[in-house]
Structure formats: structure tokens, C-alpha cells
Scaffold this active site. Structure first.
Site, PDB file in Angstrom:
ATOM      1  N   LEU A  90       0.834  -1.209   0.000  1.00 48.59           N
ATOM      2  CA  LEU A  90       0.000   0.000   0.000  1.00 48.59           C
ATOM      3  C   LEU A  90       0.867   1.258   0.000  1.00 48.59           C
ATOM      4  CD1 LEU A  90      -2.723  -0.686   2.747  1.00 48.59           C
ATOM      5  CD2 LEU A  90      -2.913  -0.978   0.289  1.00 48.59           C
ATOM      6  N   LYS A 114      14.400  -6.652   5.966  1.00 51.44           N
ATOM      7  CA  LYS A 114      14.518  -5.733   7.109  1.00 51.44           C
ATOM      8  C   LYS A 114      15.762  -5.987   7.966  1.00 51.44           C
ATOM      9  CE  LYS A 114       9.734  -4.425   7.993  1.00 51.44           C
ATOM     10  NZ  LYS A 114       8.650  -4.442   8.982  1.00 51.44           N
ATOM     11  N   ASP A 136       8.436   1.340  12.876  1.00 48.67           N
ATOM     12  CA  ASP A 136       7.260   0.504  13.199  1.00 48.67           C
ATOM     13  C   ASP A 136       6.798   0.711  14.648  1.00 48.67           C
ATOM     14  OD1 ASP A 136       6.679  -0.748  10.819  1.00 48.67           O
ATOM     15  OD2 ASP A 136       7.924  -2.511  11.224  1.00 48.67           O
ATOM     16  N   ALA A 138       6.012 -13.432  17.973  1.00 39.02           N
ATOM     17  CA  ALA A 138       7.380 -13.063  18.382  1.00 39.02           C
ATOM     18  C   ALA A 138       8.262 -12.872  17.155  1.00 39.02           C
ATOM     19  CB  ALA A 138       7.947 -14.139  19.301  1.00 39.02           C
ATOM     20  N   GLY A 139       7.644 -12.536  16.018  1.00 36.83           N
ATOM     21  CA  GLY A 139       8.407 -12.292  14.788  1.00 36.83           C
ATOM     22  C   GLY A 139       8.920 -10.862  14.751  1.00 36.83           C
TER      23      GLY A 139
HETATM   24  P1  NAP Z   1       7.245 -12.745  10.821  1.00 37.09           P
HETATM   25  O1  NAP Z   1       8.502 -12.136  11.310  1.00 37.09           O
HETATM   26  O2  NAP Z   1       7.283 -13.727   9.715  1.00 37.09           O
HETATM   27  O3  NAP Z   1       6.516 -13.427  12.101  1.00 37.09           O
HETATM   28  C1  NAP Z   1       5.348 -14.163  11.924  1.00 37.09           C
HETATM   29  C2  NAP Z   1       4.712 -14.441  13.282  1.00 37.09           C
HETATM   30  O4  NAP Z   1       3.445 -15.109  13.033  1.00 37.09           O
HETATM   31  C3  NAP Z   1       5.514 -15.376  14.173  1.00 37.09           C
HETATM   32  O5  NAP Z   1       5.266 -15.060  15.520  1.00 37.09           O
HETATM   33  C4  NAP Z   1       4.901 -16.751  13.814  1.00 37.09           C
HETATM   34  O6  NAP Z   1       5.067 -17.724  14.828  1.00 37.09           O
HETATM   35  C5  NAP Z   1       3.441 -16.377  13.725  1.00 37.09           C
HETATM   36  N1  NAP Z   1       2.629 -17.330  12.958  1.00 37.09           N
HETATM   37  C6  NAP Z   1       2.661 -17.551  11.619  1.00 37.09           C
HETATM   38  N2  NAP Z   1       1.741 -18.491  11.281  1.00 37.09           N
HETATM   39  C7  NAP Z   1       1.136 -18.859  12.439  1.00 37.09           C
HETATM   40  C8  NAP Z   1       0.110 -19.780  12.747  1.00 37.09           C
HETATM   41  N3  NAP Z   1      -0.479 -20.513  11.800  1.00 37.09           N
HETATM   42  N4  NAP Z   1      -0.294 -19.906  14.033  1.00 37.09           N
HETATM   43  C9  NAP Z   1       0.291 -19.155  15.002  1.00 37.09           C
HETATM   44  N5  NAP Z   1       1.274 -18.254  14.778  1.00 37.09           N
HETATM   45  C10 NAP Z   1       1.697 -18.113  13.502  1.00 37.09           C
HETATM   46  O7  NAP Z   1       6.207 -11.621  10.336  1.00 37.09           O
HETATM   47  P2  NAP Z   1       6.142 -10.097  10.837  1.00 37.09           P
HETATM   48  O8  NAP Z   1       7.006  -9.262   9.982  1.00 37.09           O
HETATM   49  O9  NAP Z   1       6.350 -10.120  12.299  1.00 37.09           O
HETATM   50  O10 NAP Z   1       4.617  -9.695  10.469  1.00 37.09           O
HETATM   51  C11 NAP Z   1       3.529 -10.175  11.246  1.00 37.09           C
HETATM   52  C12 NAP Z   1       2.245  -9.480  10.808  1.00 37.09           C
HETATM   53  O11 NAP Z   1       2.303  -8.097  11.146  1.00 37.09           O
HETATM   54  C13 NAP Z   1       1.977  -9.534   9.300  1.00 37.09           C
HETATM   55  O12 NAP Z   1       0.613  -9.798   9.078  1.00 37.09           O
HETATM   56  C14 NAP Z   1       2.322  -8.131   8.819  1.00 37.09           C
HETATM   57  O13 NAP Z   1       1.581  -7.733   7.671  1.00 37.09           O
HETATM   58  C15 NAP Z   1       1.925  -7.303  10.035  1.00 37.09           C
HETATM   59  N6  NAP Z   1       2.622  -6.004  10.123  1.00 37.09           N
HETATM   60  C16 NAP Z   1       1.866  -4.884  10.134  1.00 37.09           C
HETATM   61  C17 NAP Z   1       2.481  -3.655  10.248  1.00 37.09           C
HETATM   62  C18 NAP Z   1       1.630  -2.415  10.269  1.00 37.09           C
HETATM   63  O14 NAP Z   1       2.167  -1.315  10.040  1.00 37.09           O
HETATM   64  N7  NAP Z   1       0.356  -2.533  10.557  1.00 37.09           N
HETATM   65  C19 NAP Z   1       3.876  -3.555  10.325  1.00 37.09           C
HETATM   66  C20 NAP Z   1       4.629  -4.738  10.313  1.00 37.09           C
HETATM   67  C21 NAP Z   1       3.987  -5.963  10.198  1.00 37.09           C
HETATM   68  P3  NAP Z   1       6.359 -18.707  14.800  1.00 37.09           P
HETATM   69  O15 NAP Z   1       7.480 -17.939  15.433  1.00 37.09           O
HETATM   70  O16 NAP Z   1       5.915 -19.862  15.594  1.00 37.09           O
HETATM   71  O17 NAP Z   1       6.643 -19.033  13.356  1.00 37.09           O
END
Ligand code: NAP
Length: 288
Positions: A16, A68, A104, A130-131
Site C-alpha cells: 500500500l 529488514k 514501526d 514473536a516475529g
Molecule cells: P514474521 O517475522 O514472519 O513473524 C510471523 C509471526 O506469526 C511469528 O510469531 C509466527 O510464529 C506467527 N505465525 C505464523 N503463522 C502462524 C500460525 N499458523 N499460528 C500461530 N502463529 C503463527 O512476520 P512479521 O514481519 O512479524 O509480520 C507479522 C504481521 O504483522 C503480518 O501480518 C504483517 O503484515 C503485520 N505487520 C503490520 C504492520 C503495520 O504497520 N500494521 C507492520 C509490520 C507488520 P512462529 O514464530 O511460531 O513461526
């Protein structure tokens, strides 16, 4: 000569950010373009060298998945916030020197204060995930006056690692638990603030229909913030609404983190309402 801003990621087609920033730049009539650059991991180093050159006319750029963390290796300076988050999402090019920031966490705090009017003082916080995003949020929250933190994640090791890093910056009551733990329901029922930081519920994500908690687990007094912004209402947000909680999706964090970058690059106040409008319009057209 038109100067350039942009976002790098892989893939990047659904971002976006171009719509949000083009609207903000257009608001001031600035001769700056904002583009989406799809950069594969093996192209990252070459890309960074290219944007340093004066001929590239690049003022800075945003960084998203999967770059990142890796980008930190190739730039010249990493801000304290980005070091804590172990992630850079905004780069400022100062005559060839690249400064990395993480907006962020600050964007999240601003969203909660301005959109949700949330007061952090004495709050019990539950973080789901915890990502990378959870890390940014947790490190920013550590500067607020909280009562306790519970971090819950599917992979317990990752959650423990985040809790260990957080302990260096925050000395209060801190627990890390698995999503399967009985403690999760208790933590959810007691939490004043629940922040959903996983990809669960995200459109085209691995579990787009899922929700990590049900209405029965959530206090009607809680504020629930889901970082996912597409769809605008996730299954988890529906559950939280059913519980009677105050519920917000991740669009405001996206806009406010972008606003911080915009101000850094242009020196002008970000036209936040214009940015929200552009983000909502683009989201609507992508979900219909
Ligand atoms: P990431 O580093 O890949 O982390 C993914 C997280 O989701 C981990 O905690 C993972 O757990 C968990 N997960 C994935 N599939 C799962 C499932 N089926 N059941 C339970 N837990 C699950 O991703 P990220 O960068 O942190 O992003 C996470 C979300 O935040 C995304 O949807 C992204 O679009 C959003 N986000 C939004 C903003 C905003 O400005 N609004 C900014 C950044 C990110 P494990 O450790 O067990 O794999």
C-alpha cells in the site's frame, strides 16, 4: 530532476506504500516520485550500492519483508530503535551515507495514542507473536509505563529469545508462553491491551481464516490491536468485537510509521488524513 523515494521487498506488488506516499507527496506538490522496487535477496547488495550514487537521485526508501534484517549489513548507520528491533524499515540517504531507522514501533505507539486514545500507564499487555513486527512493538512498548508483559508465540524458543532481549530494556513482570499454554486464556482475560502481531488472519497468509483467541477469552475492558490491515477486519478482530472490547486494525500503524519516514525525508509535516484516505481507497479496491 525528479528525486526518488520507494519501497523494496520481495514480492512487493501488493504494497500500500506507493499509494500512501504518492498521495502525501502530491498534497505538497513535491517533485519527488515514490516507486515499488522488487528486489530479490541476491540483488540487495547491488541495489544498495546503486542508490548511494548521486545519479540515482534517491532520497531514501522503505524496506519490507524479507530485507529488514539483512539490509543492516549493507548500510552505514543503524539507529538505536532499529538496533533494538533488529530490523530497519526506513532508510535516509544523506549524500551517499545510508542511515537506517525503524519506525514501526513509534508508528504503533502513535496509533494507540492518537487513534485509540490509549493510556499505557499500569497496563497489563499480552503480545501474540514473536516475529519481526512483535519485536518492534515490544521494544517500543518497553519505553511506556506498563505493569506487565506476556508474550505468547507458537514457537516457544523464539518467544523466549524475544523476552530475553526485552529484559535488557525493561525490568518489570515478564512472561513468555506458548500459544497452547493454559496460561494464555488467563493472560488474555487479564490483559488491558492485546496486540496481535502474527500473520494469522492476514489475506493470502498461511492461516487467513484463523483467530488465536475467541470472544470468551477477551475482557470487554481490553483494547485489542491487530497489526494485520488486510483484511480491515480479521477473524480475531471479530471475536474481540463480540467480547465487547475496543478493537483496531493495523492500518493506523502503517500510516503513522510512514508519516515518520515522510517527515524525515521531506522535512514537512505528514498529511496524515490524506495518507489514511489513500490507504483506505487502495485497500477497498484490493479486497473487492
Ligand atoms: P514474521 O517475522 O514472519 O513473524 C510471523 C509471526 O506469526 C511469528 O510469531 C509466527 O510464529 C506467527 N505465525 C505464523 N503463522 C502462524 C500460525 N499458523 N499460528 C500461530 N502463529 C503463527 O512476520 P512479521 O514481519 O512479524 O509480520 C507479522 C504481521 O504483522 C503480518 O501480518 C504483517 O503484515 C503485520 N505487520 C503490520 C504492520 C503495520 O504497520 N500494521 C507492520 C509490520 C507488520 P512462529 O514464530 O511460531 O513461526
Amino acid at each position: 530532476m525528479t528525486r526518488r523515494l520507494g519501497i523494496i521487498g520481495y514480492p512487493i506488488a501488493h504494497s500500500l506504500s506507493p499509494a500512501i506516499f504518492q498521495a502525501a507527496l502530491g498534497h505538497y506538490g513535491l517533485d519527488i516520485s515514490y516507486e515499488a522496487w522488487e528486489i530479490a535477496p541476491h540483488e540487495l547488495k547491488g541495489f544498495v550500492e546503486e542508490v548511494r550514487t548521486p545519479e540515482a537521485e534517491v532520497l531514501g526508501f522503505n524496506v519490507t519483508v524479507p530485507h529488514k534484517e539483512m539490509i543492516m549489513v549493507y548500510i552505514d548507520e543503524v539507529s538505536p530503535e532499529a538496533q533494538k528491533a533488529v530490523a530497519v524499515n526506513t532508510i535516509f540517504n544523506q549524500e551517499g551515507l545510508l542511515h537506517g531507522h525503524n519506525t514501526d514501533g513509534a508508528g504503533f505507539i502513535r496509533a494507540l495514542k492518537e487513534e485509540a486514545k490509549f493510556s499505557f500507564d499500569g497496563s497489563r499487555v499480552l503480545i501474540l507473536g514473536a516475529g519481526g513486527a512483535a519485536r518492534g512493538v515490544v521494544m517500543a512498548l518497553a519505553s511506556e509505563n506498563l505493569k506487565s508483559f506476556t508474550i505468547a508465540n507458537r514457537t516457544l524458543d523464539r518467544c523466549k529469545r524475544l523476552a530475553r532481549d526485552l529484559k535488557r530494556h525493561w525490568k518489570g513482570d515478564l512472561r513468555s508462553i506458548s500459544l497452547k499454554a493454559d496460561d494464555l486464556r488467563k493472560a488474555a482475560q487479564e490483559a488491558d491491551l492485546i496486540v496481535q502481531c502474527t500473520t494469522v488472519g492476514m489475506l493470502h497468509g498461511p492461516d487467513s481464516d484463523g483467530a488465536l483467541l475467541t470472544a470468551e477469552d477477551i475482557s470487554p475492558k481490553a483494547l485489542v490491536y491487530d497489526l494485520v490491515y488486510n483484511p480491515p477486519e480479521t477473524p480475531f478482530m471479530k471475536e474481540a468485537r463480540r467480547a465487547g472490547a475496543s478493537v483496531f486494525g493495523g492500518l493506523s500503524m502503517l500510516v503513522y510509521q510512514g508519516a515518520i519516514g515522510f517527515e524525515m525525508w521531506t522535512g514537512k509535516e505528514a498529511p496524515v488524513e490524506v495518507m489514511f484516505k489513500a490507504a483506505r481507497k487502495t485497500l477497498e479496491s484490493s479486497t473487492t
